[in-house]
Design a protein around this motif. Structure first.
Motif, PDB file in Angstrom:
ATOM      1  N   ASN A  12      -0.134  -7.329   0.568  1.00 19.42           N
ATOM      2  CA  ASN A  12       1.188  -7.911   0.477  1.00 19.42           C
ATOM      3  C   ASN A  12       2.235  -6.837   0.648  1.00 19.42           C
ATOM      4  O   ASN A  12       2.069  -5.710   0.199  1.00 19.42           O
ATOM      5  N   VAL A  13       3.313  -7.161   1.328  1.00 18.96           N
ATOM      6  CA  VAL A  13       4.428  -6.230   1.400  1.00 18.96           C
ATOM      7  C   VAL A  13       5.715  -7.021   1.567  1.00 18.96           C
ATOM      8  O   VAL A  13       5.731  -8.091   2.169  1.00 18.96           O
ATOM      9  N   LEU A  14       6.759  -6.499   0.993  1.00 16.62           N
ATOM     10  CA  LEU A  14       8.064  -7.146   1.047  1.00 16.62           C
ATOM     11  C   LEU A  14       9.085  -6.139   1.541  1.00 16.62           C
ATOM     12  O   LEU A  14       9.043  -4.973   1.173  1.00 16.62           O
ATOM     13  N   ALA A  15       9.981  -6.577   2.404  1.00 19.64           N
ATOM     14  CA  ALA A  15      11.008  -5.670   2.919  1.00 19.64           C
ATOM     15  C   ALA A  15      12.373  -6.299   2.780  1.00 19.64           C
ATOM     16  O   ALA A  15      12.551  -7.480   3.063  1.00 19.64           O
ATOM     17  N   LEU A  16      13.345  -5.501   2.344  1.00 19.94           N
ATOM     18  CA  LEU A  16      14.737  -5.925   2.325  1.00 19.94           C
ATOM     19  C   LEU A  16      15.517  -4.989   3.228  1.00 19.94           C
ATOM     20  O   LEU A  16      15.431  -3.776   3.083  1.00 19.94           O
ATOM     21  N   LEU A  17      16.282  -5.537   4.158  1.00 18.85           N
ATOM     22  CA  LEU A  17      17.105  -4.747   5.057  1.00 18.85           C
ATOM     23  C   LEU A  17      18.558  -4.910   4.643  1.00 18.85           C
ATOM     24  O   LEU A  17      19.042  -6.029   4.496  1.00 18.85           O
ATOM     25  N   LEU A  18      19.241  -3.807   4.458  1.00 18.53           N
ATOM     26  CA  LEU A  18      20.652  -3.835   4.093  1.00 18.53           C
ATOM     27  C   LEU A  18      21.462  -3.302   5.262  1.00 18.53           C
ATOM     28  O   LEU A  18      21.190  -2.220   5.769  1.00 18.53           O
ATOM     29  N   LYS A 111      -7.502   1.862  -8.891  1.00 17.63           N
ATOM     30  CA  LYS A 111      -8.559   1.798  -7.889  1.00 17.63           C
ATOM     31  C   LYS A 111      -8.677   0.400  -7.291  1.00 17.63           C
ATOM     32  O   LYS A 111      -9.135   0.241  -6.170  1.00 17.63           O
ATOM     33  N   ILE A 112      -8.288  -0.608  -8.054  1.00 10.61           N
ATOM     34  CA  ILE A 112      -8.426  -1.993  -7.608  1.00 10.61           C
ATOM     35  C   ILE A 112      -7.080  -2.556  -7.168  1.00 10.61           C
ATOM     36  O   ILE A 112      -6.972  -3.214  -6.137  1.00 10.61           O
ATOM     37  N   LEU A 113      -6.055  -2.296  -7.949  1.00 13.89           N
ATOM     38  CA  LEU A 113      -4.716  -2.777  -7.636  1.00 13.89           C
ATOM     39  C   LEU A 113      -3.767  -1.589  -7.556  1.00 13.89           C
ATOM     40  O   LEU A 113      -3.713  -0.763  -8.473  1.00 13.89           O
ATOM     41  N   LYS A 114      -3.040  -1.491  -6.451  1.00 14.73           N
ATOM     42  CA  LYS A 114      -2.063  -0.422  -6.274  1.00 14.73           C
ATOM     43  C   LYS A 114      -0.717  -1.025  -5.893  1.00 14.73           C
ATOM     44  O   LYS A 114      -0.654  -1.966  -5.110  1.00 14.73           O
ATOM     45  N   ILE A 115       0.329  -0.473  -6.461  1.00 12.52           N
ATOM     46  CA  ILE A 115       1.683  -0.912  -6.165  1.00 12.52           C
ATOM     47  C   ILE A 115       2.483   0.285  -5.682  1.00 12.52           C
ATOM     48  O   ILE A 115       2.449   1.350  -6.309  1.00 12.52           O
ATOM     49  N   ILE A 191       1.976  -4.317  -2.438  1.00 16.30           N
ATOM     50  CA  ILE A 191       0.879  -4.446  -3.391  1.00 16.30           C
ATOM     51  C   ILE A 191      -0.413  -4.536  -2.597  1.00 16.30           C
ATOM     52  O   ILE A 191      -0.499  -5.269  -1.608  1.00 16.30           O
ATOM     53  N   TYR A 192      -1.407  -3.776  -3.028  1.00 19.07           N
ATOM     54  CA  TYR A 192      -2.728  -3.844  -2.409  1.00 19.07           C
ATOM     55  C   TYR A 192      -3.758  -4.108  -3.502  1.00 19.07           C
ATOM     56  O   TYR A 192      -3.805  -3.409  -4.505  1.00 19.07           O
ATOM     57  N   PHE A 193      -4.563  -5.124  -3.301  1.00 17.53           N
ATOM     58  CA  PHE A 193      -5.588  -5.475  -4.290  1.00 17.53           C
ATOM     59  C   PHE A 193      -6.908  -5.730  -3.579  1.00 17.53           C
ATOM     60  O   PHE A 193      -6.954  -6.416  -2.554  1.00 17.53           O
ATOM     61  N   LYS A 194      -7.966  -5.161  -4.084  1.00 16.31           N
ATOM     62  CA  LYS A 194      -9.288  -5.363  -3.518  1.00 16.31           C
ATOM     63  C   LYS A 194     -10.279  -5.362  -4.664  1.00 16.31           C
ATOM     64  O   LYS A 194     -10.554  -4.321  -5.257  1.00 16.31           O
ATOM     65  N   GLY A 195     -10.779  -6.522  -5.016  1.00 18.26           N
ATOM     66  CA  GLY A 195     -11.603  -6.605  -6.211  1.00 18.26           C
ATOM     67  C   GLY A 195     -12.875  -7.399  -6.027  1.00 18.26           C
ATOM     68  O   GLY A 195     -12.969  -8.294  -5.186  1.00 18.26           O
ATOM     69  N   ASP A 196     -13.859  -7.063  -6.820  1.00 23.71           N
ATOM     70  CA  ASP A 196     -15.121  -7.798  -6.875  1.00 23.71           C
ATOM     71  C   ASP A 196     -15.087  -8.762  -8.046  1.00 23.71           C
ATOM     72  O   ASP A 196     -14.555  -8.443  -9.117  1.00 23.71           O
ATOM     73  N   TRP A 197     -15.677  -9.935  -7.850  1.00 25.27           N
ATOM     74  CA  TRP A 197     -15.845 -10.826  -8.991  1.00 25.27           C
ATOM     75  C   TRP A 197     -16.697 -10.148 -10.056  1.00 25.27           C
ATOM     76  O   TRP A 197     -17.627  -9.416  -9.752  1.00 25.27           O
ATOM     77  N   GLU A 198     -16.372 -10.411 -11.291  1.00 23.38           N
ATOM     78  CA  GLU A 198     -17.222  -9.929 -12.385  1.00 23.38           C
ATOM     79  C   GLU A 198     -18.618 -10.547 -12.268  1.00 23.38           C
ATOM     80  O   GLU A 198     -19.630  -9.893 -12.526  1.00 23.38           O
ATOM     81  N   LYS A 199     -18.664 -11.808 -11.855  1.00 24.94           N
ATOM     82  CA  LYS A 199     -19.938 -12.493 -11.600  1.00 24.94           C
ATOM     83  C   LYS A 199     -19.857 -13.099 -10.200  1.00 24.94           C
ATOM     84  O   LYS A 199     -19.255 -14.152 -10.012  1.00 24.94           O
ATOM     85  N   PRO A 200     -20.460 -12.441  -9.216  1.00 23.58           N
ATOM     86  CA  PRO A 200     -20.318 -12.876  -7.824  1.00 23.58           C
ATOM     87  C   PRO A 200     -21.089 -14.163  -7.531  1.00 23.58           C
ATOM     88  O   PRO A 200     -21.963 -14.579  -8.275  1.00 23.58           O
ATOM     89  N   PHE A 201     -20.723 -14.785  -6.425  1.00 25.92           N
ATOM     90  CA  PHE A 201     -21.455 -15.932  -5.909  1.00 25.92           C
ATOM     91  C   PHE A 201     -22.637 -15.435  -5.075  1.00 25.92           C
ATOM     92  O   PHE A 201     -22.562 -14.377  -4.462  1.00 25.92           O
TER      93      PHE A 201
END
Length: 396
Positions: A12-18, A111-115, A191-201
């Motif tokens: 995800n990324v958000l940009a505001l131009l002034l 390591k999982i979520l970075k802002i 925001i960057y998020f890359k995560g594994d389920w605690e209990k995968p399918f």
């Protein structure tokens, strides 16, 4: 990067131009916590009203963070409107910046979520000292000089920063035509998020099944399945059921809310606007033998938020804005566009869970079935119930 190498990935990324206008808990402040939740639900309502027939994914926290950085440079009626729109009314600037500092610091090197936040300033222009210090010390946002008049070169630099913060998932947020000699600042929040389920399918259980896009019409989707102990609850106020799926090695989880009726998403969304995510989370209790069916899905969503934010009361920043606390040079400014782009990829893949069990009340002994075979809402939140991502899957 392979999109299917993890159970769930978000970018995800958000940009505001002034433009120059020729015309641990990381949050201990209940008011600030409430502002994050209320802004999230208010914004979701506005976006859903316009884009409800699409699959949605966006980060209300990223959007509010970027707008909060604008607020730090605003004054007068512009500041009042932004405070009202972000639900900051009654909170001090010092308190707001301290809360952001605590929350952003929690995920700065995650390591999982970075802002990550960034400010680009037109060459020969300088940020006011106080504004620059607030951005760098409280919002972890560095400032960099740029010649926006060289639009192709500037767009390439900005997009390179975006790509670096989203693992190359979002590579083209800004086009040269978006920039000009009148551009003074660009504020970015990613925001960057890359995560594994605690209990995968188990991928062996994934099968093609029907997903009802309305009462009668259906499409084919790849439906994942797993059974076991899952946080589950009936939400009578929403005429829906909900489950919570934790992510491994983090305080993050996905909460999925499924309306009881196949065509019930719109009615449920209207009720969600006034429902506390904290209260909703507290309703979820551990249930034995729950059978969970969830479609694999990937969604990319880009939206211009100007109209939505204006409806939420933030009008002046797009016209005769008072943003005099930003630059040392005295020049009228206005926000040109608030652009948001996000991607979500949900599948069954993941590393085997470490066996961590969340504390909960075991209230059910018979098998419960949660079959997400019609449009549903989801939210990604942390242990403080801060909504980091939210969206809908309607099968479109």
């Amino acid at each position: 990067m392979k999109l299917n190498d993890r159970i769930s990935t978000f970018w995800n990324v958000l940009a505001l131009l002034l433009f120059a206008n020729a015309a641990k808990s990381a949050i201990n402040d209940p008011k600030f916590h409430a502002s994050l939740n209320s802004f999230s639900q208010n914004l979701f309502h506005q976006v859903y009203q316009t884009n409800g027939k699409e699959n949605l994914i966006f980060s209300p926290f990223s959007i509010q963070t970027c707008l909060a950085m604008v607020r730090m440079g605003a004054d007068g009626q512009t500041a009042v409107e932004i405070d009202q729109g972000l639900n900051f009314t009654g909170q001090s600037i010092d308190g707001i910046t301290k809360n952001y500092n605590a929350l952003l610091g929690q995920y700065e090197d995650g390591k999982i979520l970075k802002i990550a936040n960034k400010v680009y300033v037109m060459k020969d222009f300088t940020l006011q000292t106080e504004y620059k210090e607030i951005l760098s010390q409280k919002f972890y946002s560095s400032a960099e000089s740029m010649d926006f008049e060289k639009s192709e070169e500037a767009a390439k630099t900005i997009n390179s920063w975006v790509a670096s913060k989203t693992d190359d998932a979002i590579e083209e947020l800004v086009e040269p035509m978006d920039l000009s000699s009148d551009t003074r600042l660009m504020l970015l929040s990613a925001i960057y998020f890359k995560g594994d389920w605690e209990k995968p399918f188990d991928a062996k259980n994934t099968k093609e099944e029907e997903f009802f896009v309305d009462e009668d019409k259906s499409i084919k989707v790849q439906m994942m399945y797993r059974a076991g102990m899952i946080d589950y609850s009936k939400i009578e106020e929403l005429d829906a059921t909900a489950v919570r799926l934790p992510y491994k090695d983090s305080d993050l989880s996905m909460v999925i809310i499924l309306p009881n009726a196949r065509n019930g998403l719109a009615a449920m969304e209207a009720k969600l606007e006034t429902m506390s995510l904290t209260l909703l989370s507290e309703k979820l209790n551990r249930a034995r033998g729950t059978r969970l069916y969830l479609p694999k899905f990937k969604v990319e969503f880009t939206v211009n938020l100007n109209a939505a934010l204006i409806k939420m009361g933030m009008k002046q920043m797009f016209s005769q804005a008072n943003l005099g606390k930003m630059l040392q040079q005295h020049e009228p400014l206005q926000v040109s566009d608030v652009v948001h782009k996000a991607i979500i990829d949900v599948n069954e893949w993941g590393t085997t869970a470490a066996g961590i069990t969340r504390a909960g009340i075991m209230t059910r002994t018979r098998a419960m079935i949660f079959r997400a075979d019609h449009p549903f809402y989801y939210v990604i939140m942390n242990a403080d119930t801060v909504p980091l991502f939210q969206g809908t899957f309607v099968g479109a």
